[in-house]
Design a protein around this motif. Structure first.
Motif, PDB file in Angstrom:
ATOM      1  N   LEU A 108      37.787  78.559  46.126  1.00  0.00           N
ATOM      2  CA  LEU A 108      38.560  78.675  47.350  1.00  0.00           C
ATOM      3  C   LEU A 108      39.219  77.332  47.652  1.00  0.00           C
ATOM      4  CD1 LEU A 108      39.586  80.008  49.918  1.00  0.00           C
ATOM      5  CD2 LEU A 108      37.384  79.491  51.004  1.00  0.00           C
ATOM      6  N   LEU A 109      40.532  77.345  47.607  1.00  0.00           N
ATOM      7  CA  LEU A 109      41.333  76.150  47.883  1.00  0.00           C
ATOM      8  C   LEU A 109      42.260  76.479  49.056  1.00  0.00           C
ATOM      9  CD1 LEU A 109      42.498  73.342  47.159  1.00  0.00           C
ATOM     10  CD2 LEU A 109      43.922  74.472  45.433  1.00  0.00           C
ATOM     11  N   THR A 110      42.174  75.675  50.133  1.00  0.00           N
ATOM     12  CA  THR A 110      42.980  75.936  51.327  1.00  0.00           C
ATOM     13  C   THR A 110      43.979  74.815  51.521  1.00  0.00           C
ATOM     14  OG1 THR A 110      41.131  77.092  52.370  1.00  0.00           O
ATOM     15  CG2 THR A 110      42.931  76.401  53.801  1.00  0.00           C
ATOM     16  N   LEU A 111      45.261  75.190  51.631  1.00  0.00           N
ATOM     17  CA  LEU A 111      46.323  74.245  51.933  1.00  0.00           C
ATOM     18  C   LEU A 111      46.498  74.192  53.447  1.00  0.00           C
ATOM     19  CD1 LEU A 111      49.064  75.238  49.320  1.00  0.00           C
ATOM     20  CD2 LEU A 111      46.959  73.940  48.998  1.00  0.00           C
ATOM     21  N   THR A 112      46.422  73.007  54.010  1.00  0.00           N
ATOM     22  CA  THR A 112      46.598  72.855  55.462  1.00  0.00           C
ATOM     23  C   THR A 112      47.750  71.897  55.735  1.00  0.00           C
ATOM     24  OG1 THR A 112      45.100  70.963  55.706  1.00  0.00           O
ATOM     25  CG2 THR A 112      44.117  73.166  55.785  1.00  0.00           C
ATOM     26  N   GLY A 113      48.244  71.920  56.954  1.00  0.00           N
ATOM     27  CA  GLY A 113      49.320  71.024  57.348  1.00  0.00           C
ATOM     28  C   GLY A 113      50.045  71.583  58.541  1.00  0.00           C
ATOM     29  N   PRO A 114      50.849  70.759  59.205  1.00  0.00           N
ATOM     30  CA  PRO A 114      51.553  71.202  60.408  1.00  0.00           C
ATOM     31  C   PRO A 114      52.623  72.233  60.099  1.00  0.00           C
ATOM     32  CG  PRO A 114      52.279  69.008  59.774  1.00  0.00           C
ATOM     33  CD  PRO A 114      51.118  69.345  58.884  1.00  0.00           C
ATOM     34  N   CYS A 199      46.852  82.170  57.457  1.00  0.00           N
ATOM     35  CA  CYS A 199      45.553  82.596  57.988  1.00  0.00           C
ATOM     36  C   CYS A 199      45.293  82.119  59.413  1.00  0.00           C
ATOM     37  CB  CYS A 199      44.420  82.038  57.103  1.00  0.00           C
ATOM     38  SG  CYS A 199      44.409  82.658  55.419  1.00  0.00           S
ATOM     39  N   GLU A 200      46.128  81.202  59.939  1.00  0.00           N
ATOM     40  CA  GLU A 200      45.747  80.470  61.147  1.00  0.00           C
ATOM     41  C   GLU A 200      45.449  81.340  62.363  1.00  0.00           C
ATOM     42  OE1 GLU A 200      50.008  80.573  60.176  1.00  0.00           O
ATOM     43  OE2 GLU A 200      48.428  79.328  59.299  1.00  0.00           O
ATOM     44  N   HIS A 201      46.194  82.426  62.573  1.00  0.00           N
ATOM     45  CA  HIS A 201      46.014  83.207  63.795  1.00  0.00           C
ATOM     46  C   HIS A 201      44.902  84.241  63.678  1.00  0.00           C
ATOM     47  CE1 HIS A 201      48.505  85.567  61.182  1.00  0.00           C
ATOM     48  NE2 HIS A 201      48.503  86.599  62.000  1.00  0.00           N
ATOM     49  N   VAL A 202      44.398  84.432  62.457  1.00  0.00           N
ATOM     50  CA  VAL A 202      43.268  85.368  62.248  1.00  0.00           C
ATOM     51  C   VAL A 202      42.213  84.660  61.415  1.00  0.00           C
ATOM     52  CG1 VAL A 202      44.550  87.520  62.524  1.00  0.00           C
ATOM     53  CG2 VAL A 202      44.554  86.368  60.295  1.00  0.00           C
ATOM     54  N   HIS A 227      46.735  76.437  59.192  1.00  0.00           N
ATOM     55  CA  HIS A 227      46.932  75.170  59.892  1.00  0.00           C
ATOM     56  C   HIS A 227      45.725  74.258  59.762  1.00  0.00           C
ATOM     57  CE1 HIS A 227      50.166  77.043  62.718  1.00  0.00           C
ATOM     58  NE2 HIS A 227      50.618  76.796  61.506  1.00  0.00           N
ATOM     59  N   GLY A 228      44.553  74.829  59.543  1.00  0.00           N
ATOM     60  CA  GLY A 228      43.338  74.034  59.433  1.00  0.00           C
ATOM     61  C   GLY A 228      42.356  74.694  58.483  1.00  0.00           C
ATOM     62  N   GLU A 239      45.199  68.767  52.426  1.00  0.00           N
ATOM     63  CA  GLU A 239      46.181  68.626  53.498  1.00  0.00           C
ATOM     64  C   GLU A 239      47.537  68.255  52.904  1.00  0.00           C
ATOM     65  OE1 GLU A 239      46.806  66.179  57.701  1.00  0.00           O
ATOM     66  OE2 GLU A 239      44.904  66.049  56.605  1.00  0.00           O
ATOM     67  N   ILE A 240      48.540  69.084  53.191  1.00  0.00           N
ATOM     68  CA  ILE A 240      49.878  68.854  52.668  1.00  0.00           C
ATOM     69  C   ILE A 240      50.607  67.872  53.587  1.00  0.00           C
ATOM     70  CG2 ILE A 240      52.061  69.914  51.975  1.00  0.00           C
ATOM     71  CD1 ILE A 240      49.584  70.819  50.387  1.00  0.00           C
ATOM     72  N   PRO A 241      50.949  66.706  53.081  1.00  0.00           N
ATOM     73  CA  PRO A 241      51.645  65.740  53.939  1.00  0.00           C
ATOM     74  C   PRO A 241      53.128  66.071  54.009  1.00  0.00           C
ATOM     75  CG  PRO A 241      51.388  64.816  51.756  1.00  0.00           C
ATOM     76  CD  PRO A 241      50.723  66.182  51.715  1.00  0.00           C
TER      77      PRO A 241
END
Length: 845
Positions: A108-114, A199-202, A227-228, A239-241
């Motif tokens: 499981l790899l999660t990409l996060t960022g604004p 995935c952020e809202h659920v 998002h997180g 975290e994607i810069p």
């Protein structure tokens, strides 16, 4: 890359490992320059690999390789379930390498960022690029509604909406109550790779489902975007810069060398064929990318406006970016069609208290630490306990960015995010308190740092001012908007003579001009305000500086002994750069004596340093400056000790004594300035070293040094050193025969010397400028300037540059020469320097 990652057709054609890397990057439509940068090889090497690939695969041009890459990737996604981007993929070479490695080793790899950072685009790029993983299946949760407790009954019949999205993506149908079991069954056989997007809202529901699927199936891998973090055991978070930013440069190649600049150019050329980054617009493109923090969505939306605006016009409109950055391409989700919608998507996922804290964070114009945020933002209805709870939530939703600096974590809102949050705070009607809290904290902290600034912990104090200057600027903006001027004066006058350590930053004079339009603050603050004005203006306008010092002395008659000492110091300080040096010495001696009785060693040392500068005898001057340097050293004030050493060096050069000591003094001054991060004294040392080079006759080295620091001394607003640099460069130009350049440099330097009220500097400028005017055939003007110089130094009169006088007298004749001298005697210097075109050119002598 291992050999088993090769698609069979490429292995059969004899493609090498490096050629395979180039093949996929060409397939992504990357130019050779970016491929070379990503693979750390030369462009020529990339060209060689492309030629080899064309030979081996039988293609005639680059488009054939792009088409071949698309066909091979299509084999991995035969159902076409992964959307194909309609525009080229730019940048993210390092991220792609990192993520392909991680995706192959973690389940499981999660990409996060604004919002707007390109998580979805990068996830799809990885899905199309990976050759060692099963064909990817996209599960897009964007259209899944957030969990609603009132809809639970329907979920029992229709199935949970998140589970239904997984089932639809996998082609699973069946009773909603058995969906999870059916999904497990579909994933039980063979290997599967799911790209679970948005995935952020659920996040809670998606995390629970993924945790279950990963623990009940053996060969499932998941690439998620959110998002997180999802908080699932074994999850790896990446975290994607934002995209790398170019410097504010005029060099097109340097701007295009940064991925954000390249993305802007690519998208701008797509909507306006023929658009290029040129030397004329490169700086504007770079500044657009920087103002947009390298956010891909914002850059793409801005580039789309190139059909209407030039880069310079776009840059001017970024303060209203939410009206400007709209109308993204069709075929993308609505939240990706405007910058505001993208940010609103994130904002609406917050709880009420999270929204309030997020909005309050917009008062910070730059980075801030957690303790500062607590002191400023924890007021009703939020308290410090709320911030402990809420701060991590904003981080997890990528609304706050962070970085470690030394042992401190610094936070910031990207500029677009900050503007969005500020608009929400305005709509709430809550900006007043937030701005006041922020302003008063920073303005009061600046004054409280004064003992540290004077030596107790100078490096820390200077570091605070450098890092928090944007906050101080915002605080002063708030203070200047208030009806009462006290908060602004309490800061400016509270730092007071401490500006001698900080340096007279250019904005200070704008703040002073605004404040001086209104009545003085009154009381004790009135005296300190006048002293502060005098000290600051001594570097810009000695006449005004002296007027404020006289005002301070008059009001201090009814003040404290300290007030009277400060007023005397200010008066001596203002006089020492003008024509009243004898009076300056008298006032500074009295001030030093009073400060000694008061036990104020720092101000006594400051008075002694002024005495050293004002004393005409070079030997005595050096003794007094050395005394001040020793005293500042005992107080651990590295900045002012460096200043004294710099002054000793230039006085020794100008007085032609103790020249063997000059290099050592300047070297120590630079080391002290570097130790505490003070640009002013470091630059003083560089300027005075250039002056020393000139004295030794090494004019080429002097010109190199002067030219190297001129832009920096202009940037910090040091007009005296700017004038020195212009004189030094003008003198070097004149000596090598480039009198046209010398005229421009010396005229600008003389104009600064007039404004500064520095007769010695002005005299040198005028004499050298007269020589260059003569050399370029401007004989009358040369004689007029010579007359102006005589007026400045009547004691020497005709002894000034006798060879030039003789040459001008001979060429012009006695009557014309005398008339020109008389014009120089009576014409105001400001007018004289601005009326160059009114003097005829007589021809070269």
């Amino acid at each position: 890359m291992r050999s088993d990652t090769f698609p069979d057709p490429l292995r059969a054609a004899g493609v090498t490992r490096r050629e395979l890397e180039v093949f996929w990057l060409v397939g992504d439509r990357l130019p050779n320059r970016e491929i070379a940068a990503g693979l750390r090889v030369s462009e020529r090497t990339v060209e060689s690999h492309v030629s080899s690939l064309l030979r081996k695969l039988g293609g005639s041009n680059r488009l054939a390789l792009i088409d071949a890459a698309a066909r091979l990737r299509a084999r991995r996604d035969p159902g076409g379930r992964l959307p194909r981007p309609l525009s080229s993929f730019v940048g993210r070479i390092q991220e792609t390498e990192d993520l392909l490695r991680l995706a192959g080793t973690h389940r499981l790899l999660t990409l996060t960022g604004p919002a707007g950072t390109g998580k979805t685009r990068l996830a799809l790029h990885l899905a199309h690029s990976a050759t060692t993983l099963p064909p990817a299946v996209l599960v897009d949760l964007a259209s899944v509604p957030p969990a609603d407790p009132g809809e639970r009954a329907f979920a029992d019949i229709l199935g949970d909406p998140v589970e239904r999205a997984f089932a639809d993506a996998l082609g699973v149908t069946g009773d909603g109550r058995r969906l999870r079991a059916l999904i497990r069954g579909a994933l039980a056989e063979g290997g599967h790779w799911l790209v679970v997007d948005n995935c952020e809202h659920v996040s809670a529901t998606a995390a629970a489902l993924l945790a279950d699927l990963l623990t009940t199936t053996d060969r499932l891998r998941v690439l998620a975007t959110s998002h997180g973090p999802l908080g699932v055991a074994g999850e790896v978070v990446y975290e994607i810069p934002p995209l790398p930013l170019p410097g504010e440069l005029d060099d097109p190649a340097a701007v295009l060398g940064a991925a954000s600049g390249l993305l802007f150019a690519d998208r701008a050329a797509a909507v306006s064929p023929g658009f290029e980054v040129t030397s004329g617009n490169a700086r504007h493109v770079a500044m657009i990318c920087r103002r947009l923090d390298g956010l891909p969505l914002a850059i793409e939306l801005a580039a789309a406006r190139i059909r209407v605006f030039s880069p310079a016009e776009l840059l001017e409109r970024l303060d209203n970016r939410f009206a400007l950055l709209t109308g993204g391409p069709h075929g993308v989700p609505s939240r990706h069609r405007t910058l505001e919608e993208a940010l609103r998507w994130s904002y609406e996922l917050l709880g009420d208290d999270e929204r309030l804290l997020f909005e309050r964070c917009s008062v910070f114009p730059g980075e801030f630490d957690y303790d500062t945020a607590t002191r400023i933002l924890a007021y009703p209805p939020l308290d410090s306990a709320d911030l402990v709870r809420l701060f991590p939530r904003l981080l997890d939703r990528s609304l706050l960015s962070r970085r470690r600096r030394d042992q401190t974590t610094e936070y910031r809102l990207l500029d677009s995010v900050r503007q969005f949050a500020h608009r929400r705070l305005l709509a709430r009607g809550a900006t007043g308190t937030a701005r006041e809290q922020h302003a008063l904290h920073h303005l009061r902290h600046g004054v409280a740092a004064l003992p540290d600034l004077r030596g107790r912990d100078q490096a820390a104090a200077l570091r605070w001012f450098d890092r928090r200057w944007a906050d101080v600027r915002a605080g002063m903006r708030w203070a200047l908007e208030q009806r009462e001027t006290a908060p602004a004066w309490e800061f400016l006058a509270g730092v007071g003579t401490g500006w001698e350590v900080l340096g007279a930053r250019g904005e200070l004079f704008g703040w002073l001009d605004r404040l001086l339009e209104r009545p003085p603050p009154g009381g004790v603050l009135d005296i300190r305000a006048a002293v502060t004005c005098s000290f600051l203006l001594a570097y810009q306008d000695t006449g005004r500086a002296r007027a404020f010092a006289e005002q301070a002395r008059e009001r201090a008659e009814h003040g404290t002994e300290e007030d009277r000492a400060l007023a005397l110091l200010a008066l001596g300080w203002a006089m020492m750069y003008g024509e009243h040096r004898a009076s300056a010495i008298e006032h500074l001696e009295q001030a030093a004596s009073r400060f000694e009785r008061l036990g104020d060693d720092w101000h006594r040392a400051l008075a002694l340093s002024g005495l050293g500068t004002a004393t005409p005898d070079t030997s005595t001057s050096l003794t007094r400056l050395a005394h001040a340097a020793e005293l500042f050293g005992r107080l651990h004030d590295h900045v002012k000790r460096a200043n004294c050493l710099n002054q000793m060096a230039i006085r020794a050069v100008e007085g032609r004594i103790r020249l063997d000591d000059v290099a050592g003094w300047l070297d120590e001054a630079r080391r002290l300035a570097d130790a505490v991060g003070n640009d002013h004294e470091r630059l003083h040392a560089e300027v005075f070293l250039a002056c020393f080079d000139q004295h030794r006759g090494d004019h080429a080295m002097a010109a190199t040094r002067f030219g190297g620091v001129l832009a920096e001394v202009r940037r910090i607003g040091d007009l005296r050193c700017t004038a020195r640099c212009l004189f030094g460069l003008g003198r070097a130009a004149a000596l090598r025969g480039d009198h046209e350049r010398a005229r421009h440099l010396l005229a600008e330097g003389a104009g600064l010397a007039v404004g500064l009220g520095d007769p010695r500097r002005l005299l040198s400028d005028l004499l050298l400028l007269a020589g260059s005017e003569h050399a370029t055939g401007h004989l009358v003007r040369a004689a007029v300037l010579l007359g102006a110089a005589e007026r400045l130094d009547p004691a020497r009169g005709e002894d000034l540059v006798p060879a030039l006088r003789a040459a001008l007298l001979d060429r012009l004749g006695p009557a014309a020469f005398a008339s020109a001298l008389a014009t120089g005697h009576r014409t105001p210097l400001t007018g004289l320097l601005s009326e160059r075109s009114s003097f005829p050119r007589e021809g070269h002598p």
